[in-house]
Motif scaffolding. Sequence first.
Motif, PDB file in Angstrom:
ATOM      1  N   ILE A   1       0.845  -1.182   0.000  1.00  0.00           N
ATOM      2  CA  ILE A   1       0.000   0.000   0.000  1.00  0.00           C
ATOM      3  C   ILE A   1       0.890   1.246   0.000  1.00  0.00           C
ATOM      4  N   ILE A   2       0.585   2.181  -0.891  1.00  0.00           N
ATOM      5  CA  ILE A   2       1.258   3.472  -0.940  1.00  0.00           C
ATOM      6  C   ILE A   2       0.273   4.527  -0.409  1.00  0.00           C
ATOM      7  N   VAL A   3       0.729   5.329   0.532  1.00  0.00           N
ATOM      8  CA  VAL A   3      -0.125   6.351   1.145  1.00  0.00           C
ATOM      9  C   VAL A   3       0.206   7.688   0.508  1.00  0.00           C
ATOM     10  N   TRP A   4      -0.836   8.405   0.082  1.00  0.00           N
ATOM     11  CA  TRP A   4      -0.628   9.735  -0.494  1.00  0.00           C
ATOM     12  C   TRP A   4      -1.062  10.774   0.536  1.00  0.00           C
ATOM     13  N   VAL A   5      -0.093  11.612   0.966  1.00  0.00           N
ATOM     14  CA  VAL A   5      -0.349  12.616   2.001  1.00  0.00           C
ATOM     15  C   VAL A   5       0.030  13.980   1.438  1.00  0.00           C
ATOM     16  N   PHE A   6      -0.899  14.955   1.588  1.00  0.00           N
ATOM     17  CA  PHE A   6      -0.600  16.332   1.176  1.00  0.00           C
ATOM     18  C   PHE A   6      -0.076  17.098   2.390  1.00  0.00           C
ATOM     19  N   VAL A   7       1.108  17.668   2.250  1.00  0.00           N
ATOM     20  CA  VAL A   7       1.685  18.534   3.284  1.00  0.00           C
ATOM     21  C   VAL A   7       1.959  19.887   2.657  1.00  0.00           C
ATOM     22  N   VAL A   8       2.227  20.891   3.495  1.00  0.00           N
ATOM     23  CA  VAL A   8       2.315  22.273   3.006  1.00  0.00           C
ATOM     24  C   VAL A   8       3.493  22.486   2.070  1.00  0.00           C
ATOM     25  N   LYS A  20       0.258  -5.960   8.324  1.00  0.00           N
ATOM     26  CA  LYS A  20      -0.483  -6.704   9.362  1.00  0.00           C
ATOM     27  C   LYS A  20      -0.832  -5.813  10.545  1.00  0.00           C
ATOM     28  N   LYS A  21       0.047  -4.871  10.858  1.00  0.00           N
ATOM     29  CA  LYS A  21      -0.215  -3.995  12.002  1.00  0.00           C
ATOM     30  C   LYS A  21      -1.325  -2.982  11.713  1.00  0.00           C
ATOM     31  N   LEU A  22      -1.688  -2.823  10.441  1.00  0.00           N
ATOM     32  CA  LEU A  22      -2.767  -1.890  10.096  1.00  0.00           C
ATOM     33  C   LEU A  22      -4.148  -2.460  10.404  1.00  0.00           C
ATOM     34  N   GLN A  23      -4.225  -3.752  10.679  1.00  0.00           N
ATOM     35  CA  GLN A  23      -5.527  -4.366  10.937  1.00  0.00           C
ATOM     36  C   GLN A  23      -6.125  -3.891  12.253  1.00  0.00           C
ATOM     37  N   GLU A  24      -5.266  -3.613  13.229  1.00  0.00           N
ATOM     38  CA  GLU A  24      -5.745  -3.140  14.538  1.00  0.00           C
ATOM     39  C   GLU A  24      -5.825  -1.608  14.510  1.00  0.00           C
ATOM     40  N   VAL A  25      -6.995  -1.110  14.137  1.00  0.00           N
ATOM     41  CA  VAL A  25      -7.166   0.337  13.944  1.00  0.00           C
ATOM     42  C   VAL A  25      -7.081   1.077  15.268  1.00  0.00           C
ATOM     43  N   ASP A  26      -7.690   0.507  16.328  1.00  0.00           N
ATOM     44  CA  ASP A  26      -7.754   1.207  17.613  1.00  0.00           C
ATOM     45  C   ASP A  26      -6.377   1.392  18.240  1.00  0.00           C
ATOM     46  N   LYS A  40       9.534   2.099  11.180  1.00  0.00           N
ATOM     47  CA  LYS A  40       9.350   0.651  11.025  1.00  0.00           C
ATOM     48  C   LYS A  40       8.046   0.307  10.308  1.00  0.00           C
ATOM     49  N   ILE A  41       7.093   1.237  10.320  1.00  0.00           N
ATOM     50  CA  ILE A  41       5.785   1.004   9.672  1.00  0.00           C
ATOM     51  C   ILE A  41       5.805   1.481   8.227  1.00  0.00           C
ATOM     52  N   VAL A  42       6.339   2.688   7.996  1.00  0.00           N
ATOM     53  CA  VAL A  42       6.347   3.259   6.646  1.00  0.00           C
ATOM     54  C   VAL A  42       7.747   3.740   6.305  1.00  0.00           C
ATOM     55  N   LYS A  43       8.019   3.814   4.989  1.00  0.00           N
ATOM     56  CA  LYS A  43       9.281   4.385   4.514  1.00  0.00           C
ATOM     57  C   LYS A  43       8.959   5.291   3.321  1.00  0.00           C
ATOM     58  N   LEU A  44       9.843   6.252   3.075  1.00  0.00           N
ATOM     59  CA  LEU A  44       9.617   7.244   2.028  1.00  0.00           C
ATOM     60  C   LEU A  44       9.718   6.599   0.644  1.00  0.00           C
ATOM     61  N   LYS A  45       8.653   6.721  -0.129  1.00  0.00           N
ATOM     62  CA  LYS A  45       8.627   6.196  -1.502  1.00  0.00           C
ATOM     63  C   LYS A  45       8.951   7.306  -2.501  1.00  0.00           C
ATOM     64  N   HIS A  46       8.296   8.446  -2.333  1.00  0.00           N
ATOM     65  CA  HIS A  46       8.530   9.561  -3.250  1.00  0.00           C
ATOM     66  C   HIS A  46       8.119  10.844  -2.530  1.00  0.00           C
ATOM     67  N   PHE A  47       8.852  11.927  -2.797  1.00  0.00           N
ATOM     68  CA  PHE A  47       8.507  13.238  -2.232  1.00  0.00           C
ATOM     69  C   PHE A  47       8.717  14.308  -3.294  1.00  0.00           C
TER      70      PHE A  47
END
Length: 468
Positions: A1-8, A20-26, A40-47
């Motif tokens: 999964i690639i996450v797209w986040v808009f920052v300033v 697997k750790k994303l399954q436990e939302v709470d 450890k959860i995410v790493k930079l793909k593109h900026f």
Amino acid sequence: IIVWVFVVFGFFLPQVLNEKKLQEVDSLWKEFETPEKANKIVKLKHFEKFQDTTEALAASTALVEGKLSKNLKKILKKIVAKDAHEQLAVADAKLGGVIKDKLNLSCIHSPMVTELMRGIRSQIEGLITGLPSREMAAMCLGLAHSLSRYKLKFSPDKVDTMIIQAISLLDDLDKELNNYIMRCREWYGWHFPELGKIITDNLAYCKCVRKVGDRTNFATSDVSDILPEEIEEDVKAAAEISMGTEVSEEDINNIIHLCDQVIEISEYRTQLYDYLKNRMMAIAPNLTIMVGELVGARLIAHAGSLLNLAKHPASTVQLLGAEKALFRALKTKRDTPKFGLIYHASLVGQTNTKNKGKISRMLAAKTALTIRYDALGEDTNAEMGAENRLKVETRLRHLEERGLRRISGTGKALARTDKYQNKSEVKIFDPSGDSTLPAVSKKRKIQEVEEQDAEVAVKAKKFKAEMK
């Protein structure tokens, strides 16, 4: 999964390492307590960094409107070329649908994605190196100011603010004018009470008082440019025999200053009304044709904006302004009101009392259509308003003519009245009607009397025989 986040400062696209750790939302927030855990959860793909504030403003406005900007399209095409099998996590489901249609890229939007983006934003400084916190805060503030300025300047919802302010000011001016004129008439009435009954127009009254001043000057003053000749003669005659008290010159000066205020406010009110009329024809031409500029402006002011008014159904438009009467009627279980602000429209005013409810209901239905056309339509012509007004006028004419219709074998037809003919008949007085005595004599004949006596005698004999 690639996450797209808009920052300033640009578009940030990290990739999820451990899905697997994303399954436990709470409990997902625990994985982003420190920058080390976040890496450890995410790493930079593109900026992709923005070149300046203008580019950041263009990208943010496109996101607010749910559109796909050119820079974002280029970045996502690169991702599609490299990792077509990856899913793209987006915060806006509407924008995700646009990306899926144009780029054929699988997008996901769920509570898990929302929590993931919240964690990434909390540790954005640790995930993107080389950006000091002070510079990031300054960029956030600058972009927020630019975006707010853009919204205020170009938002179509803010255009009708001028109408709301103008109609509110017009109502305030009317109240102040009434107070000033009442005070002026009462004040000058002590000196010249007869003038108030002769001159009924308030503006002409104030102009006369300002021009003449003391009532003794009416005999030598020329007010023909303010009053007609007949009224001018009446004023001069009344000034000579007036019963008013004498006042000082200082009192007259203060009254003249008050008259100046009334005249200035009246002229400004006329100018403001013309401005409101032009503004309404530019923003809501169909609504103006249906109910007039004053009623239309009051409806917009009551709803808050033209767009809010367009969201109301016709039944709400009909009762706008009569909310207190409506809830009182619902509470006491009585008849609800039939109209609110729309009662002051010319089409409702020229209807008789019996048909006011029907016309106001139909007028509200057609007005609701014209409001939506003005608020959401691209055309600015007033043809739709003219057509709907013609329909309401035709319906009004049918309702007024219903009393002249009759039911016939072929349906409803207009009742035909015979032509009136004047028949001049000479009637002669009948003197027989003067006597109160009956025309037939009450005297009975001898035979009738003898027959009645014989019948009485026969009945008496029968009665005696029965008694025995």
